[in-house]
Design an enzyme around this catalytic site. Structure first.
Site, mmCIF file in Angstrom:
data_model
loop_
_atom_site.group_PDB
_atom_site.id
_atom_site.type_symbol
_atom_site.label_atom_id
_atom_site.label_comp_id
_atom_site.label_asym_id
_atom_site.label_seq_id
_atom_site.Cartn_x
_atom_site.Cartn_y
_atom_site.Cartn_z
ATOM 1 N N SER A 40 1.118 6.198 3.808
ATOM 2 C CA SER A 40 2.358 7.014 3.696
ATOM 3 C C SER A 40 3.412 5.825 3.837
ATOM 4 O O SER A 40 4.588 4.737 3.611
ATOM 5 C CB SER A 40 2.497 8.507 4.325
ATOM 6 N N ASP B 31 8.785 -6.759 0.517
ATOM 7 C CA ASP B 31 9.077 -6.796 -0.751
ATOM 8 C C ASP B 31 10.987 -6.867 0.467
ATOM 9 O O ASP B 31 11.722 -7.978 -0.989
ATOM 10 C CB ASP B 31 10.337 -5.272 -0.937
ATOM 11 N N LYS C 81 -0.207 6.018 -0.421
ATOM 12 C CA LYS C 81 0.426 7.039 -0.658
ATOM 13 C C LYS C 81 1.801 6.788 -0.534
ATOM 14 O O LYS C 81 2.477 6.886 -0.239
ATOM 15 C CB LYS C 81 -0.262 7.599 0.044
#
Length: 581
Positions: free
Chosen positions: A295, A306, A320
């Site tokens: 999460s 990223d 998740k």
């Protein structure tokens, strides 16, 4: 069975009698609720036994929600306070972990670890104390949940806790003190390790996580030794999404996009960007993850990956990518409901399980497979893939837990030994470190000595130690199979006997063989009693292969830059040039 039918009535659209079409959503819901209401009234009126209305309705609600996903759940009023504690990190109580154990056939609730500085710790409660009374009431037969609720209460209210203390001549002790507002510390430890690494351990994402990480980072940067940062998110199951945005904001420029949430329709889409000035956008950063990182942990690690701001080290995270929100219900209940999926800066979704689709055997399908996972790109053009969690840039295989180590943990031999060991080496545990610190090493230097390990071996009662005996059981099965299939003769039986002797457990040998892992367990329990969770973390990281991998990466010239492809032009700029053409 009856409740499964009720759930079907609630969840499924109702077919019209005169054709094969289905009614619109609003009509289907209204009709289904009418059926449910009427069916329950009939059951309540005519069923042979009395029906517990509250339990029955909660069972029906929970069965319906279980069919959606494991994160959408009904929270009745009686559980609301506990749920809010997870998000705020605060509650009124004594400040201690509890555990329920059965020892020699007798169940009991034990103190398994007071928080550092908590009213429980200051009053003198210790790990290993068995609670027998609260405010003069016996708790015999109580569950750990019932004891926990009784110990909690408004701050500044008085409470009396009576315990049985092992390895103490005057074993029955009563402690009377005030409850306080307990604040769960999401950063139990930060400090310098491996000479130049500033290490931050983040265990959860609550209201205080972002500020605690920021404060730790600022303090570490003041230390001239610190040249690199490691943020540890291992076994961090997540929590408040906003905390992840703010933590990413410590390391990237203000206004950087971190997350996009997409719900049922386009109008529900929300974009999240960092809103505060960063602490440091250049210091080399590594983030540690494992299968327990989920999460908000995955948002933090995935966004930093990223954006090519951090090297991710460890093994694949949980996967998740669903966002929950709470909605108020009548009579002080709440619904925690999945409202959106989140997409990190590259545009990828990390959700592994597709709860809307099932396989023929009833199990849920995965959102992607290795062959179908779409490729996305980081800020500097590195390939990353959707689904299945966050894949690390540097993979570290976790240590395999041996069965004897698991057996020791399961039956809490390490816990009980530490209780005995510390009881015999210090009379007043809360003040022991302060008064006798010169006699015991700091957590970073603490080692389980040969003398201590031999004492542990003597502490284990071989007659009570329970092995799983998997090899012995499988060998017995193979022996039966060989007999049934006609392979058993004197020669075969002799071979089986020889193999059985070779596989027979030797406790003393097995303890020595796995000393490293067992010593780790013992050290962690002793550190918890002397230095609390802070000491456990500081002691554990001195021999940690994940941090060693970060150290090696930082130390190798150019490796950090190479992994993150920092010499390449940002991919977004390249994409914009293409569009201009």
């Amino acid at each position: 069975m009856a409740w499964a039918l009720l759930v079907t009535a609630l969840a499924a659209p109702i077919a019209l009698a005169d054709d094969d079409t289905t009614v619109n959503d609003d009509a289907a819901v209204a009709r289904s609720l009418d059926i449910f209401n009427s069916l329950y009234k009939e059951l309540n009126t005519f069923y042979v036994d009395t029906i517990d209305a509250q339990k029955a309705i909660e069972n029906a609600i929970n069965a319906m929600l279980d069919d959606i996903d494991p994160y959408t759940e009904y929270i009745p009023a009686k559980e609301a306070d506990e749920f809010l504690t997870l998000s705020t990190g605060e509650y009124g109580g004594i400040g201690s972990y509890l555990t329920e154990r059965t020892i020699e056939g007798k169940k009991g609730v034990y103190i398994s670890g007071p928080y550092e500085g908590s009213p429980a710790a200051r009053a003198g409660l210790r790990s290993g104390d068995r609670i027998i009374m609260i405010d003069g009431d016996s708790i015999k037969g109580w569950t750990v949940d019932k004891v926990s609720k009784r110990l909690k209460g408004q701050a500044n209210t008085r409470i009396s806790v009576t315990v049985v203390r092992p390895y103490d001549e005057d074993s029955i002790k009563t402690f009377t003190f005030n409850r306080e507002t307990i604040s769960v510390n999401p950063v139990p430890y930060y400090g310098v390790t491996r000479g130049d690494i500033g290490y931050i351990d983040l265990t959860t994402f609550n209201d205080k996580s972002a500020q605690q990480v920021r404060d730790a980072l600022i303090e570490l940067k003041k230390d001239p030794r610190v040249k690199n940062i490691v943020l540890d998110l291992r076994s961090n199951g997540g929590g408040i999404v906003e905390g992840a945005i703010q933590i990413v904001g410590c390391f990237v420029p203000k206004g950087t996009q971190v997350l996009v949430m997409r719900g049922r329709d386009k109008s529900s889409e929300r974009t999240y960007k960092t809103t505060v000035e960063p602490v440091d956008t250049d210091i080399p950063l590594a983030v540690l993850i494992d299968g327990g990182s989920a999460s908000a942990s995955e948002i933090t690690a995935g966004a930093l990956q990223d954006l090519d701001r951090a090297v991710i080290i460890g093994n694949r995270s949980f996967g998740k990518g669903l966002v929950q929100s709470t909605r108020s219900l009548p009579y002080d209940g709440m619904l925690k409901v999945t409202i959106a999926k989140y997409y990190i800066p590259s545009g990828r979704l990390i959700q592994e399980v597709d709860y809307g689709n099932r396989n023929e055997d009833g199990t849920y399908k995965k959102t992607t497979t290795d062959s179908t996972a779409r490729v996305f790109h980081t800020a500097h053009g590195r390939e990353v893939r959707e689904g299945g969690g966050i894949m690390p840039d540097i993979k570290v295989e976790p240590r395999e837990m041996k069965r004897i180590v698991y057996n020791i943990m399961r039956d809490q031999w390490d816990f009980d030994f530490a209780t005995k060991y510390v009881a015999e080496h210090g009379k007043d545990i809360p003040n022991y470190v302060a008064e006798h610190g010169k006699d015991i090493p700091n957590p970073a230097d603490f080692e389980v000595t040969d003398e201590m390990f031999n004492e542990f071996k003597s502490f284990i009662n071989a007659d009570k130690f329970e092995y799983d005996k998997v090899c012995e059981q499988q060998l017995a099965t193979l022996r039966k199979t060989a007999t049934a299939e006609g392979y058993m003769n004197d020669s075969t039986a002799a071979q089986f006997d020889r193999l059985e002797a070779m596989l027979k457990h030797d406790l003393d040998h097995d303890l020595d063989l796995h000393r490293r892992d067992i010593a780790y367990l013992i050290g962690q329990e002793i550190m918890d009693r002397l230095y609390y969770q802070r000491g456990q973390v500081e002691n554990s990281i001195k021999d940690d292969e994940y941090i060693d991998a970060a150290r090696d990466m930082f130390a190798k010239p150019g490796e950090y830059t190479r992994i993150l492809n920092l010499t390449a032009k940002p991919a977004k700029k390249a994409a914009s040039k293409k569009k201009k053409k």
